[in-house]
Write an enzyme that holds these catalytic residues in place. Structure first.
Site, short mmCIF file in Angstrom:
data_model
loop_
_atom_site.label_atom_id
_atom_site.label_comp_id
_atom_site.label_asym_id
_atom_site.label_seq_id
_atom_site.Cartn_x
_atom_site.Cartn_y
_atom_site.Cartn_z
N HIS A 87 -4.07 2.28 -4.69
CA HIS A 87 -3.25 2.15 -3.49
C HIS A 87 -1.82 1.74 -3.83
CE1 HIS A 87 -6.11 2.69 -0.14
NE2 HIS A 87 -7.02 2.22 -0.97
N GLU A 145 -10.82 1.41 -3.98
CA GLU A 145 -10.55 2.84 -3.87
C GLU A 145 -9.57 3.38 -4.92
OE1 GLU A 145 -11.43 3.66 0.83
OE2 GLU A 145 -9.39 3.12 0.27
N ASP A 198 0.87 -1.17 0.00
CA ASP A 198 0.00 0.00 0.00
C ASP A 198 0.91 1.21 0.00
OD1 ASP A 198 -2.23 1.84 0.46
OD2 ASP A 198 -3.32 0.08 1.19
#
Length: 725
Positions: A245, A301, A167
């Site tokens: 990410h 996301e 991440d």
């Protein structure tokens, strides 16, 4: 039949921790055995079986412990077992080594002071997937801490550890083909996540830089973790994030981004073939280390904004006839799915992988509520339920004033325990079979140390264990609570820095509009708990009323309650204002558009009598992405003495106080008179959870009561009950 070597190696580690007392005397009832998770069927037959601890924890069959592998235990469930304890000995039967292993965990929980109670247990898990998730990217936790967690997981029959390895916080495992991932982006300038993420120096640093913060697993580390987990019948599921990410990847290899520059993009360039080469190379390395059938590719996301103007991405969209950038994400996930399927593995990802079309063999982890999981199950895809409102262990577990800083939310252990992964009202019986199980997630933005990690995960992970294992019909909070309390000292004795449960009280209400009253119930996590309370706002003492049944409020009360131990109140008393006020159930008219995501109790949430708690997610706070502007129709001209409304602030998830609140009244609903404006007293930069009540006192007569709250910051404003007297 003798057990395999890995089983014997594991159980030797139980000798000290497993022999700890779970009850003060030999158990006399099912509840007093204090087993977690609760078995499917338990019958105590009376008496005890004397046994030496060395015999129980040696991992070897013995004269008094008979271990048998046979078919058709628990209808062939590979994790089922049958345990029979008589005064003459112990017999444990199972279909597989896994079943024997889980039976031994139960047996060791039953052991006390040289004896095991005579009992018959037939047991099997409700779900085959019972997982915990650990984010090691935002903050790195070494191999030894991961193994410590695996030890505790195994004792409570949790069987999946999902490791979030990559991440923006840093890349956490060695890659032979892409060595810059650890050489250049496993370390960063700052350990404090807020300072790093929001600061001007949000950079990665080369390995070896003095003062750099971070770390990574060598391949040997990861193989050791996988082997250690396998000895405990736990599968380790690796996660590598695609396509979002991925700031750390694109800092090390900027040619994989749309801009071609480091520190500009967070999403892979889908129009660049090299992105797919990278993905296949990394997934190949991951599969060499992790034998798990599931490989997690993230998928959540993604920002997608760069794709809208990137020439390569736009060219791919035209070539493939894509309608929007959601299909670009789906294109990459489909590619990963095909690649993993060809290698005999299964893709699993967060529920955003549904966007643009779900890959054929994909399994969905539903974190944004249950909707993604329901949709996937209806499509015939397998699902792991992990909704944030129940299954995020980085949320607060008690009043934030008493807790380390967290990302937000409020998920005490009772709320965790209340979750049922099967949305029976939304799925057919056939569709329900696609629910593989449940997982709780621990994201570590604000969790820097192992002690803090354990504090957030335990004992809430024990509730997750029982959700995953125990039949739903047998799960009951009042039954779980004494067992939970008995396991707190056990966790501590195993070296786990667990939260020891809250001294605060849960206050719940039931509004009865027919009788015009509110029943107020008090509940404690601690057991046993002597609860004393007052209704006039004064602090309770040993002379105050003892709580034994719900408190009835017919007008207004300020309940203050506390747990007492040896005549002394524990912690800070819990306070709650309760009002069966004059506007309850009156019609509400909104002048601004409402936000459908946070409607709380519906159109009448602001006058339903229910007060919000410590989280905007509790169903009683109504949220707005606009000003609040509403009026209440009192039905007739009414004498008004007091009107108030409460707002909360928690800026981490974007919840702010309104800049000001205005009260207006009217006789005809058309012409309104202002009765005053109250400004906020809370700093919009204050990161702590805070509340402000905006009160208006006067002597007015009107039919319509109008409340305006001005949204002056970005994000949401959340309002509680509008109380009218």
């Amino acid at each position: 039949m003798s057990l395999p070597e890995q089983f014997r190696k594991y159980v030797n580690g139980w000798l000290v921790a497993g022999s700890l007392c779970l009850f003060a005397c030999a158990p006399k009832s099912v509840q007093e055995t204090y087993l977690i998770p609760r078995p499917a069927e338990t019958r105590l037959t009376g008496g005890v079986c004397p046994i030496d601890s060395a015999e129980l924890f040696s991992g070897q069959p013995s004269e008094r412990i008979k271990l048998v592998l046979e078919d058709n235990i628990g209808s062939g469930n590979p994790e089922a077992y049958q345990l029979l304890v008589t005064s003459g000995g112990i017999e444990l039967r199972a279909n597989t080594d896994a079943g024997l292993f889980y039976g031994m965990q139960t047996l060791r929980q039953l052991y006390h002071d040289g004896n095991v109670p005579c009992v018959e247990i037939t047991d099997a898990p409700r779900f085959r997937y019972r997982g915990l998730h650990l984010d090691v990217s935002r903050h790195f936790f070494p191999k030894e801490e991961v193994m410590k967690l695996l030890d505790v997981m195994s004792r409570y029959k949790l069987n999946r550890l999902h490791m979030h390895l990559t991440d923006a916080g840093g890349w956490r495992f060695e890659s032979d083909k892409y060595p810059k991932l650890t050489r250049e982006t496993a370390f960063r300038t700052e350990s404090d996540w807020r300072k790093w993420w929001d600061g001007k120096d949000r950079r990665y640093l080369p390995e070896g830089t003095p003062g750099a913060y971070g770390g990574y697993f060598t391949k040997e580390d990861l193989r050791a973790i996988v082997a250690y987990a396998a000895e405990r019948h736990i599968e380790v599921i690796p996660e590598v994030e695609f396509p979002g990410h991925s700031e750390e990847v694109l800092a090390a290899y900027p040619e994989l981004s749309c801009s071609g520059k480091p520190y500009v993009n967070g999403d892979f360039c889908i129009g660049n073939e090299r992105s797919f080469t990278f993905m296949e190379d990394i997934l190949t390395e991951v599969m060499e280390i992790f034998p798990s059938p599931f490989i997690h590719v993230g998928g959540d996301e993604a920002g997608k904004s760069a794709w809208k103007t990137c020439p390569k991405c736009q060219a791919l969209m035209r070539r493939e006839g894509m309608k929007d950038v959601d299909e670009l994400q789906s294109y990459m996930i489909h590619h990963a799915d095909s690649f993993l399927t060809a290698k005999g593995r299964h893709l699993i990802g967060w529920d955003e992988i549904l966007q643009g079309g779900l890959a054929p063999e994909a399994t969905v982890m539903s974190w944004r509520g249950e909707e993604g999981g329901i949709k996937a199950a209806r499509m015939g895809h397998d699902v792991v339920m992990t909704p944030g409102n129940y299954m995020y262990l980085d949320f607060y577990q008690a009043d934030p004033k008493t807790q380390p800083y967290a990302i937000g939310g409020y998920t005490p252990i009772k709320k965790v325990y209340s979750y049922d992964p099967i949305p029976a009202d939304s799925l057919t019986e056939e569709e329900q079979r696609h629910i593989l199980g449940v997982q709780a997630n621990t994201w570590t933005e604000y969790i820097q140390t192992a002690d803090h990690l354990e504090y957030m995960m335990f004992p809430r992970a024990l509730a997750v264990a029982e959700i995953g294992w125990t039949p739903q019909a047998l799960r009951d909070w009042d039954d779980f609570k004494p067992r939970l309390n008995a396991h707190i000292p056990r966790l501590q004795a195993q070296g786990i820095n667990c939260f020891t449960l809250s001294d605060e009280l849960e206050v719940t209400m039931k509004v009865d509009t027919t009788k015009r009253q509110i029943a107020v119930k008090l509940d404690a996590e601690k057991y046993p708990a002597e609860i004393r309370y007052t209704t006039d706002g004064t602090s309770p003492t040993t002379a105050s009323a003892l709580y034994e049944s719900p408190i009835t409020v017919t007008d207004s009360a300020r309940i203050v309650a506390a747990i007492f131990r040896d005549g002394t109140p524990q912690g800070t008393p819990t306070q709650k204002s309760i009002d069966y006020h004059r506007a309850i159930n009156r019609p509400v008219h909104y002048y601004n558009k409402l936000y459908s995501g946070y409607m709380a109790g519906g159109m009448n949430a602001l006058v339903d009598g229910y007060r919000g708690g410590l989280t905007y997610l509790d169903g009683h706070w109504q949220g707005y992405l606009d000003n609040l502007d509403c009026s209440i129709d009192m039905g007739e001209s009414t004498e008004l003495r007091s009107v108030s409304v409460r707002f909360m602030q928690l800026i981490g998830p974007g919840v702010f106080q309104p800049g000001e609140v205005e009260l207006l009244t009217s006789d005809d609903g058309e012409s309104f008179t202002s009765r005053g404006v109250v400004k906020t007293t809370i700093d919009p930069k204050d990161p702590d959870l805070s509340f402000q009540t905006y009160s208006f006192e006067g002597n007015w007569k009107a039919r319509y009561v109008r409340m305006k709250a001005k949204r002056t910051q970005g994000g949401f404003i959340f309002a509680d009950e509008i109380v009218v007297w």
